[in-house]
Design a protein around this motif. Structure first.
Motif, short mmCIF file in Angstrom:
data_model
loop_
_atom_site.label_atom_id
_atom_site.label_comp_id
_atom_site.label_asym_id
_atom_site.label_seq_id
_atom_site.Cartn_x
_atom_site.Cartn_y
_atom_site.Cartn_z
N GLY A 36 -2.47 4.67 41.50
CA GLY A 36 -1.49 3.66 41.34
C GLY A 36 -0.67 3.39 42.69
O GLY A 36 -0.83 4.22 43.78
N PRO A 37 0.23 2.52 42.63
CA PRO A 37 1.30 2.17 43.86
C PRO A 37 2.09 3.50 44.06
O PRO A 37 2.66 4.09 43.11
CB PRO A 37 2.03 1.09 43.35
CG PRO A 37 2.17 0.95 41.84
CD PRO A 37 0.64 1.74 41.62
N SER A 57 -5.52 1.09 49.83
CA SER A 57 -5.01 -0.04 50.48
C SER A 57 -3.59 0.16 50.77
O SER A 57 -2.72 0.41 49.96
CB SER A 57 -5.37 -1.59 49.77
OG SER A 57 -4.86 -1.53 48.65
N VAL A 58 -2.99 -0.16 51.81
CA VAL A 58 -1.42 -0.43 52.12
C VAL A 58 -1.12 -1.99 51.69
O VAL A 58 -1.63 -2.85 52.14
CB VAL A 58 -1.39 -0.51 53.77
CG1 VAL A 58 0.14 -0.79 53.83
CG2 VAL A 58 -1.57 0.75 54.25
N LEU A 59 -0.20 -1.90 50.63
CA LEU A 59 0.31 -3.12 50.08
C LEU A 59 1.26 -4.03 51.00
O LEU A 59 1.55 -4.93 51.24
CB LEU A 59 0.85 -2.91 48.78
CG LEU A 59 -0.20 -2.21 47.59
CD1 LEU A 59 0.61 -2.07 46.40
CD2 LEU A 59 -1.40 -3.19 47.45
N ARG A 60 2.27 -3.11 51.56
CA ARG A 60 3.36 -3.60 52.20
C ARG A 60 4.31 -2.49 52.91
O ARG A 60 4.12 -1.48 52.51
CB ARG A 60 4.30 -4.49 51.41
CG ARG A 60 5.02 -3.62 50.30
CD ARG A 60 5.76 -4.57 49.34
NE ARG A 60 6.39 -4.09 48.32
CZ ARG A 60 5.91 -3.56 47.10
NH1 ARG A 60 4.56 -3.89 46.87
NH2 ARG A 60 6.49 -2.83 46.27
N PHE A 102 5.66 10.48 39.47
CA PHE A 102 5.28 9.02 38.98
C PHE A 102 4.71 8.23 40.03
O PHE A 102 5.02 8.45 41.32
CB PHE A 102 6.72 8.51 38.55
CG PHE A 102 7.55 8.95 37.25
CD1 PHE A 102 7.13 8.40 36.15
CD2 PHE A 102 8.43 10.03 37.07
CE1 PHE A 102 7.52 8.99 35.03
CE2 PHE A 102 8.95 10.48 36.21
CZ PHE A 102 8.57 10.06 34.85
N THR A 103 4.25 7.32 39.57
CA THR A 103 3.84 6.16 40.32
C THR A 103 4.97 5.18 40.29
O THR A 103 5.90 5.29 39.87
CB THR A 103 2.49 5.56 39.97
OG1 THR A 103 2.78 5.13 38.50
CG2 THR A 103 1.31 6.33 39.78
N SER A 107 4.12 3.65 35.73
CA SER A 107 2.92 3.41 34.75
C SER A 107 2.12 4.59 34.46
O SER A 107 1.34 4.93 33.45
CB SER A 107 1.80 2.51 35.22
OG SER A 107 0.98 2.87 36.18
N LEU A 108 2.36 5.76 35.35
CA LEU A 108 1.48 6.84 35.13
C LEU A 108 2.52 8.08 35.65
O LEU A 108 3.04 8.02 36.83
CB LEU A 108 0.18 6.91 36.09
CG LEU A 108 -0.30 8.33 36.14
CD1 LEU A 108 -1.25 8.56 34.88
CD2 LEU A 108 -1.52 8.02 37.28
N VAL A 109 2.50 9.16 35.16
CA VAL A 109 3.11 10.29 35.44
C VAL A 109 2.10 11.52 35.69
O VAL A 109 1.58 11.73 34.55
CB VAL A 109 4.20 10.67 34.71
CG1 VAL A 109 4.02 10.94 33.20
CG2 VAL A 109 5.06 11.96 35.23
#
Length: 280
Positions: A36-37, A57-60, A102-103, A107-109
């Motif tokens: 995830g992010p 991917s690089v989001l920002r 964590f993400t 949403s995920l650990v």
């Protein structure tokens, strides 16, 4: 589109990420990976993508809000790590909780843990449910992965290789220590993780090259100047010398060029072959 090498906080491994624009080395960015992010740091110059490869991917570029949120999740993960360790002790579970991550969207650990045998982790998942709504993923890690995540000092006094620069865990064998003429002492040859030192592999190829110019250990040789003959007792690859035990005593640090190999009864000449170097 360009490809950027990025590094996550708990591992030195570089991951190639696809980005719409280049970012300077050292820039912290938000990336979309398998979990995830997450926040990562750019560690190299932009390159061209490979059409056959698959990338995250690089989001920002990470904003101050992203970084503040990331730091808060890191603190939360540390608190929950110690909570799970305490709960595991209470239940008598033979497990070591190594890290919780964590993400960025929570949403995920991911709970990294180590255990000798298969254990039931359902109770620990229940303990986490009371503190986070994130989906829980338990990931078993080995000794080298633990050293990578936790970070520690090596025998050299610097950060251990697995947490500072290693991109993958290459196989390490006791044969490498023998080729480097190191004493086979487990305490001297083991890293903080309890496994053979990763750095044994770094110079192994060089030692094999040097050993090819030396006689085998226990080979029968004669000294060209004194005429004394004896058995090779120790090799010094870096110096290009050997120790020879003769009837008259020990000849220490004799250059390999000053020795003549003596043909043994089996027909060998005491010369070191590539196969011999691999079996020292």
């Amino acid at each position: 589109m360009v490809v950027l090498p990025v590094r996550f906080e708990r591992s030195p491994r570089l991951h190639a990420m696809l980005s719409e624009a280049p970012h300077a080395v050292g820039t912290r960015v938000v990336v979309q990976g398998k979990r995830g992010p997450e926040v990562a740091t750019v560690r190299g110059e932009a390159g061209d993508p490979d059409p056959q490869a698959r990338y995250g991917s690089v989001l920002r570029a990470a904003t101050p809000e992203d970084l503040a949120r990331w730091d808060e999740l890191h603190r939360q993960g540390e608190d929950l790590k110690w909570l799970l360790r305490a709960r595991a002790r209470e239940r008598g579970l033979p497990v070591k909780i190594v890290a919780l991550e964590f993400t960025l969207d929570e949403s995920l650990v991911t709970v990294s843990y180590s255990a000798e045998d298969r254990i039931e982790l359902g109770g620990l998942i229940g303990d986490l449910r009371g503190h986070t709504r994130a989906r829980v993923n338990f990931a078993a890690v080995g000794p080298r992965e633990q050293a990578q995540i936790i970070g520690t000092l090596g025998a050299c006094g610097r950060g251990n290789c697995s947490s500072t620069h290693l991109q993958e865990f290459a196989p390490v064998s006791i044969r490498m220590a023998r080729d480097q003429q190191l004493p086979l002492n487990p305490e001297k040859l083991s890293g903080p993780c309890g496994r053979l030192l990763c750095c044994l592999q770094f110079e192994h190829g060089m030692y094999l090259e040097l050993l090819r110019d030396l006689p085998r250990k226990n080979a029968r040789v004669c000294h060209t100047e004194s005429g004394a003959c004896g058995k090779v007792t120790k090799l010094h690859p870096l110096a290009g010398t050997v120790d020879v035990q003769t009837d008259q005593g020990l000849l220490a640090g004799v250059p390999a060029q000053a020795l003549t190999r003596v043909t043994d009864p089996a027909g060998g000449k005491g010369r070191r072959s590539e196969a011999d170097a691999a079996e020292t």
